[in-house]
Write a protein that holds these residues in place. Structure first.
Motif, mmCIF file in Angstrom:
data_model
loop_
_atom_site.group_PDB
_atom_site.id
_atom_site.type_symbol
_atom_site.label_atom_id
_atom_site.label_comp_id
_atom_site.label_asym_id
_atom_site.label_seq_id
_atom_site.Cartn_x
_atom_site.Cartn_y
_atom_site.Cartn_z
ATOM 1 N N VAL A 80 58.976 64.153 33.852
ATOM 2 C CA VAL A 80 59.959 64.161 32.765
ATOM 3 C C VAL A 80 59.977 65.585 32.209
ATOM 4 C CG1 VAL A 80 60.534 63.241 30.494
ATOM 5 C CG2 VAL A 80 59.519 61.744 32.214
ATOM 6 N N ILE A 81 61.195 66.127 32.054
ATOM 7 C CA ILE A 81 61.319 67.509 31.562
ATOM 8 C C ILE A 81 62.038 67.506 30.214
ATOM 9 C CG2 ILE A 81 62.221 69.823 32.073
ATOM 10 C CD1 ILE A 81 62.198 69.055 35.055
ATOM 11 N N PHE A 82 61.394 68.081 29.201
ATOM 12 C CA PHE A 82 61.972 68.136 27.854
ATOM 13 C C PHE A 82 62.704 69.458 27.648
ATOM 14 C CE2 PHE A 82 59.017 64.728 27.619
ATOM 15 C CZ PHE A 82 59.490 63.867 26.626
ATOM 16 N N ASN A 83 63.815 69.389 26.895
ATOM 17 C CA ASN A 83 64.697 70.553 26.758
ATOM 18 C C ASN A 83 64.222 71.594 25.750
ATOM 19 O OD1 ASN A 83 66.969 72.094 27.354
ATOM 20 N ND2 ASN A 83 68.210 71.116 25.780
ATOM 21 N N ASP A 84 63.124 71.344 25.064
ATOM 22 C CA ASP A 84 62.576 72.328 24.118
ATOM 23 C C ASP A 84 61.099 72.516 24.426
ATOM 24 O OD1 ASP A 84 64.671 72.810 21.777
ATOM 25 O OD2 ASP A 84 64.798 70.700 22.363
ATOM 26 N N GLU A 85 60.521 73.531 23.809
ATOM 27 C CA GLU A 85 59.077 73.715 23.992
ATOM 28 C C GLU A 85 58.351 72.678 23.134
ATOM 29 O OE1 GLU A 85 55.766 77.168 23.212
ATOM 30 O OE2 GLU A 85 57.615 77.762 24.187
ATOM 31 N N LEU A 86 57.485 71.899 23.774
ATOM 32 C CA LEU A 86 56.736 70.863 23.059
ATOM 33 C C LEU A 86 55.491 71.480 22.426
ATOM 34 C CD1 LEU A 86 56.803 68.048 25.792
ATOM 35 C CD2 LEU A 86 58.240 68.155 23.742
ATOM 36 N N SER A 87 55.141 70.998 21.229
ATOM 37 C CA SER A 87 53.893 71.474 20.616
ATOM 38 C C SER A 87 52.730 70.802 21.346
ATOM 39 C CB SER A 87 53.872 71.092 19.136
ATOM 40 O OG SER A 87 53.688 69.684 19.021
ATOM 41 N N PRO A 88 51.522 71.386 21.265
ATOM 42 C CA PRO A 88 50.377 70.762 21.946
ATOM 43 C C PRO A 88 50.199 69.292 21.572
ATOM 44 C CG PRO A 88 49.788 72.961 21.197
ATOM 45 C CD PRO A 88 51.150 72.682 20.666
ATOM 46 N N SER A 89 50.409 68.946 20.275
ATOM 47 C CA SER A 89 50.190 67.552 19.879
ATOM 48 C C SER A 89 51.303 66.642 20.411
ATOM 49 C CB SER A 89 50.083 67.428 18.354
ATOM 50 O OG SER A 89 51.285 67.854 17.755
ATOM 51 N N ARG A 101 54.018 63.027 35.003
ATOM 52 C CA ARG A 101 53.791 64.373 34.488
ATOM 53 C C ARG A 101 54.897 64.753 33.508
ATOM 54 N NH1 ARG A 101 53.785 66.529 38.972
ATOM 55 N NH2 ARG A 101 55.293 68.201 38.881
ATOM 56 N N ILE A 102 54.503 65.426 32.448
ATOM 57 C CA ILE A 102 55.470 65.849 31.421
ATOM 58 C C ILE A 102 55.443 67.359 31.348
ATOM 59 C CG2 ILE A 102 55.836 65.919 28.921
ATOM 60 C CD1 ILE A 102 54.630 63.060 28.907
ATOM 61 N N ILE A 103 56.612 67.978 31.435
ATOM 62 C CA ILE A 103 56.665 69.434 31.219
ATOM 63 C C ILE A 103 57.819 69.740 30.276
ATOM 64 C CG2 ILE A 103 55.667 69.967 33.506
ATOM 65 C CD1 ILE A 103 58.427 71.043 34.308
ATOM 66 N N ASP A 104 57.813 70.931 29.688
ATOM 67 C CA ASP A 104 58.911 71.301 28.798
ATOM 68 C C ASP A 104 59.691 72.474 29.392
ATOM 69 O OD1 ASP A 104 57.383 73.550 28.283
ATOM 70 O OD2 ASP A 104 56.581 72.809 26.394
ATOM 71 N N ARG A 105 60.741 72.862 28.682
ATOM 72 C CA ARG A 105 61.640 73.924 29.159
ATOM 73 C C ARG A 105 60.872 75.216 29.467
ATOM 74 N NH1 ARG A 105 67.221 74.640 28.102
ATOM 75 N NH2 ARG A 105 67.893 76.788 28.367
ATOM 76 N N THR A 254 67.871 94.305 36.756
ATOM 77 C CA THR A 254 66.811 93.758 35.895
ATOM 78 C C THR A 254 66.812 92.229 35.895
ATOM 79 O OG1 THR A 254 68.258 93.752 33.963
ATOM 80 C CG2 THR A 254 66.937 95.735 34.319
ATOM 81 N N VAL A 255 65.766 91.669 35.316
ATOM 82 C CA VAL A 255 65.618 90.211 35.219
ATOM 83 C C VAL A 255 66.729 89.653 34.323
ATOM 84 C CG1 VAL A 255 64.013 90.429 33.267
ATOM 85 C CG2 VAL A 255 64.001 88.359 34.605
ATOM 86 N N GLY A 256 67.187 88.436 34.649
ATOM 87 C CA GLY A 256 68.246 87.814 33.866
ATOM 88 C C GLY A 256 67.768 87.364 32.497
ATOM 89 N N PHE A 257 68.652 87.464 31.520
ATOM 90 C CA PHE A 257 68.330 87.014 30.172
ATOM 91 C C PHE A 257 68.687 85.530 30.073
ATOM 92 C CE2 PHE A 257 68.326 91.402 29.993
ATOM 93 C CZ PHE A 257 68.199 91.958 28.741
ATOM 94 N N ILE A 258 68.098 84.835 29.123
ATOM 95 C CA ILE A 258 68.414 83.415 28.933
ATOM 96 C C ILE A 258 68.166 83.060 27.479
ATOM 97 C CG2 ILE A 258 66.082 82.526 29.502
ATOM 98 C CD1 ILE A 258 67.525 80.245 31.043
ATOM 99 N N GLN A 259 68.977 82.120 26.959
ATOM 100 C CA GLN A 259 68.738 81.737 25.561
ATOM 101 C C GLN A 259 67.429 80.965 25.479
ATOM 102 O OE1 GLN A 259 72.334 79.625 25.153
ATOM 103 N NE2 GLN A 259 71.448 77.637 25.573
ATOM 104 N N ASP A 260 66.810 80.989 24.309
ATOM 105 C CA ASP A 260 65.523 80.312 24.102
ATOM 106 C C ASP A 260 64.504 80.722 25.160
ATOM 107 O OD1 ASP A 260 66.974 78.895 22.156
ATOM 108 O OD2 ASP A 260 67.542 77.371 23.625
ATOM 109 N N LEU A 261 64.499 81.995 25.499
ATOM 110 C CA LEU A 261 63.500 82.476 26.457
ATOM 111 C C LEU A 261 62.124 82.263 25.832
ATOM 112 C CD1 LEU A 261 63.369 84.047 29.217
ATOM 113 C CD2 LEU A 261 63.082 86.098 27.874
ATOM 114 N N PRO A 262 61.176 81.667 26.572
ATOM 115 C CA PRO A 262 59.853 81.419 25.990
ATOM 116 C C PRO A 262 59.257 82.689 25.393
ATOM 117 C CG PRO A 262 60.010 80.459 28.174
ATOM 118 C CD PRO A 262 61.276 81.214 27.954
#
Length: 419
Positions: A80-89, A101-105, A254-262
């Motif tokens: 399952v992939i979440f569209n935002d960065e998940l907090s550790p908790s 398995r769970i991963i975030d953006r 150069t590397v591509g830019f992206i919104q909400d880049l980690p």
């Protein structure tokens, strides 16, 4: 022979808060689909929820988590992939509720970067970003981290039997930072040399998948990796670019830019974007076929501002002219040009435009050079924009007129030949 990677089946989860308008949210979910496909995943379904704010414990509401769990079982999803960065908790709570398995953006982007990095520096930067992401998330993951399996979100340092031991990770982070600083020093020396020779430098920037590498390859006849994928280029490449007058410049992809880049990535890839800081001209490539082109343009300009490179002259290159979106309206307040990177005449027009913009940064000169000064004449052809070159038989002098960079050594050399 290289093994073909298995396609993993994923369910995407997005939460639209009141701060996010419908269109914006729709595009970010579409981008998540592209990111998943780039990471060799297949999207089975998307689960979305509208809330005033993200649920502090589980990102989406409890009822939605149950619905998601049933969907995972029904569709036999691998992750399952979440569209935002998940907090550790949030990540821990979700892991106790959902059996895949769970991963975030952020992890997804880091994973793509791990696949794409080619150079030693690129690989180190990805590993650094992945370790910095992992560090606060170690608690509660227990033995699962000591030997990460294969699959999306686990490539990179996971394959080096990551011990779930903070000290080990911190040591590795310090080690990588040390290695990166050596690489950065090397690059600084190269840059100094280029500066001394004062070669005019052009850098291509733009949102990921805007067509930068395609354009770079066609303008410079290089072989940078080009593919209709997000983040196809990670390592900066520099090649020669010859403008219509024969003026020689250097062009960097150069590397591509992206919104909400980690955030971990912005820090780790700063040195990749350092090349951009040294540029004399930025080519900002915008994909005019993308319905979200306006936000892409804004994202890139915002990141350029964050990097303190707003002052460098910019030429906006609206690319994919042949596939232009029906609602497209140019919005740049810089010189612009409309092209298809695959069209030879368009590329020629772009080179001409680059030359025009370059001339505005130069000073005019008019000199008479003796025919014995062969070396200087060839320098004038390559290192200045030469507009006139005629030979006077009578006095055996070349009449030269053109434009040169004010702080280039050749400008000092030709003073004695001034008309």
């Amino acid at each position: 022979m290289e093994q073909k990677e298995t396609i993993e089946k994923a369910i995407l989860v997005g939460c639209q808060t009141t701060a996010n308008d419908d269109l914006r949210f729709h595009y970010s979910m579409e981008e998540l689909v592209s990111l998943t496909e780039t990471a060799q995943g297949e999207v089975l379904a998307s689960v979305v929820q509208k809330r005033e704010r993200l649920h502090p414990a589980t990102y989406i509401g409890k009822g939605k988590v149950e619905e998601l769990n049933l969907l995972v079982e029904e569709l036999e999803a691998d992750l399952v992939i979440f569209n935002d960065e998940l907090s550790p908790s949030q990540k821990r709570n979700l892991a106790s509720e959902i059996n895949v398995r769970i991963i975030d953006r952020t992890q997804l982007i880091l994973d793509i970067f791990a696949q794409r990095a080619r150079s030693k520096e690129g690989k180190l930067q990805v590993e650094l970003a992945q370790l910095q992401y992992l560090l606060p998330r170690l608690a509660g993951q227990g033995i699962a981290l000591s030997r990460l399996g294969a699959g999306i979100g686990t490539r990179g340092p996971g394959e080096t039997k990551l011990e779930s031991d903070r000290r080990h990770i911190r040591r590795r982070i310090d080690d990588i930072k040390g290695q990166l600083s050596v690489i950065v020093q090397h690059r600084d020396r190269y840059r100094e040399r280029r500066k001394k020779n004062k070669t005019f430098q052009v850098a291509i920037v733009g949102y990921t998948n805007a067509g930068k590498s395609t354009l770079f390859n066609r303008l410079s006849e290089a072989d940078s990796y080009e593919e209709n994928q997000l983040f196809a280029t990670l390592d900066p490449m520099t090649r020669k670019l010859i403008l219509p007058s024969g003026f020689l410049a250097l062009i960097t992809d150069t590397v591509g830019f992206i919104q909400d880049l980690p955030t971990t990535l912005i820090a780790a890839f700063r040195s990749t974007l350092e090349e951009v800081k040294e540029a004399d001209l930025l080519l900002h490539v915008v994909d005019m076929s993308n319905p979200d082109y306006f936000h892409h343009e804004k994202t890139v300009n915002k990141l350029l501002e964050d990097l303190d490179i707003k002052e460098i002259p910019q030429l906006t290159v609206y690319n994919k002219r042949d596939l232009k979106h029906p609602d497209f309206v140019p919005t740049a307040n810089t010189p612009t040009v409309f092209i298809s990177a695959f069209d030879k005449e368009d590329r020629q027009a772009l080179k001409k435009k680059i030359e025009e913009v370059t001339i505005e940064m130069m000073v005019p000169y008019q000199v008479r050079v003796p025919s014995t000064e062969g070396k200087l004449l060839s320098q004038l052809k390559n290192e200045t924009v030469l507009r006139e070159l005629s030979f006077n038989e009578e006095n055996q002098l070349y009449q030269c007129r053109g434009y040169s960079l004010q702080d280039h050594q050749i400008t000092g050399q030709i003073v004695k030949f001034n008309v």
